[in-house]
Design a protein around this motif. Structure first.
Motif, PDB file in Angstrom:
ATOM      1  N   ALA A  38       0.831  -1.209   0.000  1.00  0.00           N
ATOM      2  CA  ALA A  38       0.000   0.000   0.000  1.00  0.00           C
ATOM      3  C   ALA A  38       0.866   1.259   0.000  1.00  0.00           C
ATOM      4  CB  ALA A  38      -0.912  -0.005   1.224  1.00  0.00           C
ATOM      5  N   ILE A  53      -6.650  -1.250  -0.773  1.00  0.00           N
ATOM      6  CA  ILE A  53      -6.156  -0.114  -1.561  1.00  0.00           C
ATOM      7  C   ILE A  53      -4.989  -0.538  -2.436  1.00  0.00           C
ATOM      8  CG2 ILE A  53      -5.088   2.172  -1.428  1.00  0.00           C
ATOM      9  CD1 ILE A  53      -8.144   2.062  -0.728  1.00  0.00           C
ATOM     10  N   TYR A  57      -4.963   0.039  -6.388  1.00  0.00           N
ATOM     11  CA  TYR A  57      -4.274   1.316  -6.593  1.00  0.00           C
ATOM     12  C   TYR A  57      -3.753   1.531  -8.020  1.00  0.00           C
ATOM     13  CZ  TYR A  57      -1.678   5.498  -5.342  1.00  0.00           C
ATOM     14  OH  TYR A  57      -1.223   6.786  -5.281  1.00  0.00           O
ATOM     15  N   LYS A  65      -6.671   8.555  -6.559  1.00  0.00           N
ATOM     16  CA  LYS A  65      -5.368   8.474  -5.888  1.00  0.00           C
ATOM     17  C   LYS A  65      -5.167   9.667  -4.956  1.00  0.00           C
ATOM     18  CE  LYS A  65      -2.982   5.646  -9.283  1.00  0.00           C
ATOM     19  NZ  LYS A  65      -1.866   5.551 -10.244  1.00  0.00           N
ATOM     20  N   ILE A  68      -6.921   8.908  -1.739  1.00  0.00           N
ATOM     21  CA  ILE A  68      -6.142   7.957  -0.943  1.00  0.00           C
ATOM     22  C   ILE A  68      -4.976   8.678  -0.259  1.00  0.00           C
ATOM     23  CG2 ILE A  68      -4.719   5.866  -1.030  1.00  0.00           C
ATOM     24  CD1 ILE A  68      -7.858   5.529  -1.539  1.00  0.00           C
TER      25      ILE A  68
END
Length: 93
Positions: A38, A53, A57, A65, A68
């Motif tokens: 991650a 994630i 991703y 993104k 996140i």
């Protein structure tokens, strides 16, 4: 449909990540494989959140993104749609 759309829905404006409940069914195994991959920005998240994630991703849009990276999102597991397995045709579809 991309992988991210099939198992995770990200609402960048609402700050929510909806994940398939399948992830939680095998949380230990899934976390062991993906959690350490991650982004560093979410290092304080639970192993399963980091794993989910990390899994999606590479397929995320830039706006997703960015959400996140802010690390302010909420994760919720969506109920599994068992009608997908209904071979009788009575699944309500």
């Amino acid at each position: 449909m991309p992988v991210a759309g099939q198992c995770v829905q990200i609402d960048a404006e609402g700050g929510k990540v909806g994940a398939s409940s399948i992830f939680s069914w095998r949380e230990k195994e899934f976390s062991a494989v993906y959690a350490d991959k991650a982004p560093a920005a979410i290092a304080n998240r639970t192993p399963i959140e980091r794993a989910v994630i990390a899994f999606v991703y590479p397929k995320l849009l830039n706006a997703e993104k960015d959400l996140i990276a802010k690390n302010t999102f909420q994760v919720a597991y969506k109920p599994f749609d068992w009608t997908l397995n209904d071979l009788t045709g009575r699944g309500g579809r």
